[in-house]
Scaffold this motif. Structure first.
Motif, PDB file in Angstrom:
ATOM      1  N   GLY A 192      71.937  45.781  84.687  1.00 39.20           N
ATOM      2  CA  GLY A 192      72.569  45.722  83.002  1.00 39.20           C
ATOM      3  C   GLY A 192      72.542  48.195  82.958  1.00 39.20           C
ATOM      4  N   TRP A 197      77.162  32.640  82.087  1.00 36.48           N
ATOM      5  CA  TRP A 197      76.622  34.068  81.197  1.00 36.48           C
ATOM      6  C   TRP A 197      77.284  34.276  80.153  1.00 36.48           C
ATOM      7  CZ3 TRP A 197      73.720  37.695  83.401  1.00 36.48           C
ATOM      8  CH2 TRP A 197      73.928  38.172  85.064  1.00 36.48           C
ATOM      9  N   ARG A 246      76.847  36.217  76.372  1.00 35.39           N
ATOM     10  CA  ARG A 246      76.292  37.907  75.984  1.00 35.39           C
ATOM     11  C   ARG A 246      76.403  37.616  74.313  1.00 35.39           C
ATOM     12  NH1 ARG A 246      82.318  40.850  77.031  1.00 35.39           N
ATOM     13  NH2 ARG A 246      83.273  39.950  75.519  1.00 35.39           N
ATOM     14  N   ARG A 274      75.293  34.371  70.090  1.00 32.90           N
ATOM     15  CA  ARG A 274      76.180  34.057  71.417  1.00 32.90           C
ATOM     16  C   ARG A 274      77.135  33.683  72.000  1.00 32.90           C
ATOM     17  NH1 ARG A 274      70.626  33.557  75.352  1.00 32.90           N
ATOM     18  NH2 ARG A 274      69.553  34.389  73.204  1.00 32.90           N
ATOM     19  N   VAL A 298      80.884  33.909  77.912  1.00 30.47           N
ATOM     20  CA  VAL A 298      80.911  34.845  79.156  1.00 30.47           C
ATOM     21  C   VAL A 298      81.828  34.139  80.099  1.00 30.47           C
ATOM     22  CG1 VAL A 298      81.464  36.549  80.707  1.00 30.47           C
ATOM     23  CG2 VAL A 298      79.544  36.314  78.611  1.00 30.47           C
ATOM     24  N   ASP A 300      82.710  44.769  74.646  1.00 27.21           N
ATOM     25  CA  ASP A 300      81.515  44.764  75.742  1.00 27.21           C
ATOM     26  C   ASP A 300      80.220  45.161  75.935  1.00 27.21           C
ATOM     27  OD1 ASP A 300      84.171  44.690  77.957  1.00 27.21           O
ATOM     28  OD2 ASP A 300      83.877  42.911  77.021  1.00 27.21           O
ATOM     29  N   SER A 323      76.935  44.419  75.045  1.00 31.00           N
ATOM     30  CA  SER A 323      75.931  43.329  74.731  1.00 31.00           C
ATOM     31  C   SER A 323      74.804  43.208  74.704  1.00 31.00           C
ATOM     32  CB  SER A 323      76.583  42.086  74.573  1.00 31.00           C
ATOM     33  OG  SER A 323      77.967  41.680  73.388  1.00 31.00           O
ATOM     34  N   TYR A 330      73.250  40.552  77.798  1.00 37.25           N
ATOM     35  CA  TYR A 330      74.199  39.644  78.724  1.00 37.25           C
ATOM     36  C   TYR A 330      73.181  38.533  78.909  1.00 37.25           C
ATOM     37  CZ  TYR A 330      78.345  41.562  78.606  1.00 37.25           C
ATOM     38  OH  TYR A 330      79.753  42.205  78.331  1.00 37.25           O
ATOM     39  N   TYR A 331      73.396  37.810  79.498  1.00 37.02           N
ATOM     40  CA  TYR A 331      71.918  36.063  78.910  1.00 37.02           C
ATOM     41  C   TYR A 331      72.546  35.491  80.500  1.00 37.02           C
ATOM     42  CZ  TYR A 331      69.903  37.384  75.092  1.00 37.02           C
ATOM     43  OH  TYR A 331      68.743  38.683  74.265  1.00 37.02           O
ATOM     44  N   CYS A 332      71.818  35.840  81.539  1.00 36.40           N
ATOM     45  CA  CYS A 332      72.739  34.156  81.895  1.00 36.40           C
ATOM     46  C   CYS A 332      71.748  32.950  81.849  1.00 36.40           C
ATOM     47  CB  CYS A 332      72.368  34.416  84.266  1.00 36.40           C
ATOM     48  SG  CYS A 332      70.488  34.918  84.118  1.00 36.40           S
TER      49      CYS A 332
END
Length: 123
Positions: A8, A35, A37, A44, A47, A89, A91, A93-95
């Motif tokens: 990021g 993914w 966000r 949440r 994506v 966009d 945010s 971002y989480y995996c």
């Protein structure tokens, strides 16, 4: 399974970033990866997701045609290439990963989560 998201940063509108999600603890070659966000004060959102083979993908409507999800099972790592970035966009971002053949868009279907990486897109 432990997931570590990275990549990021701050980018201008129209720019690109590539996020990585490194897995450890066990191989994720049989796990679907996704993914999500989350912006401040919002839920949440989904994506993108990819199946364990890396051949089937799914995208949220707001990122279709701009973002590309991929994975390298030999490296136990997933990726999110983000192009044509927009201020909306922005945010964290989480995996995420889950042991299933499906690639669902719901946060409730994923068992393992990374810590998140901040993406900020300036106008």
């Amino acid at each position: 399974v432990q997931l570590q998201a990275s990549g990021g940063g701050l980018v201008q509108a129209g720019g690109s970033l590539r996020l990585s999600c490194a897995a450890s603890g066990r191989t994720v070659s049989r796990y679907a990866m996704g993914w999500f966000r989350q912006a401040p004060g919002k839920e949440r959102d989904f994506v993108a997701a990819i199946d364990h083979y890396g051949t089937s993908t799914r995208y949220g409507n707001s990122v279709k045609g701009r973002f590309t999800i991929s994975r390298d099972n030999a490296k136990n790592t997933g990726y999110l290439q983000m192009n044509s970035l927009k201020p909306e966009d922005t945010s964290v971002y989480y995996c995420a990963a889950h042991y299933d053949l499906r690639i669902p868009p719901s946060v409730h279907d994923y068992d393992y989560w990374g810590q998140g990486t901040q993406v900020t897109v300036s106008s």
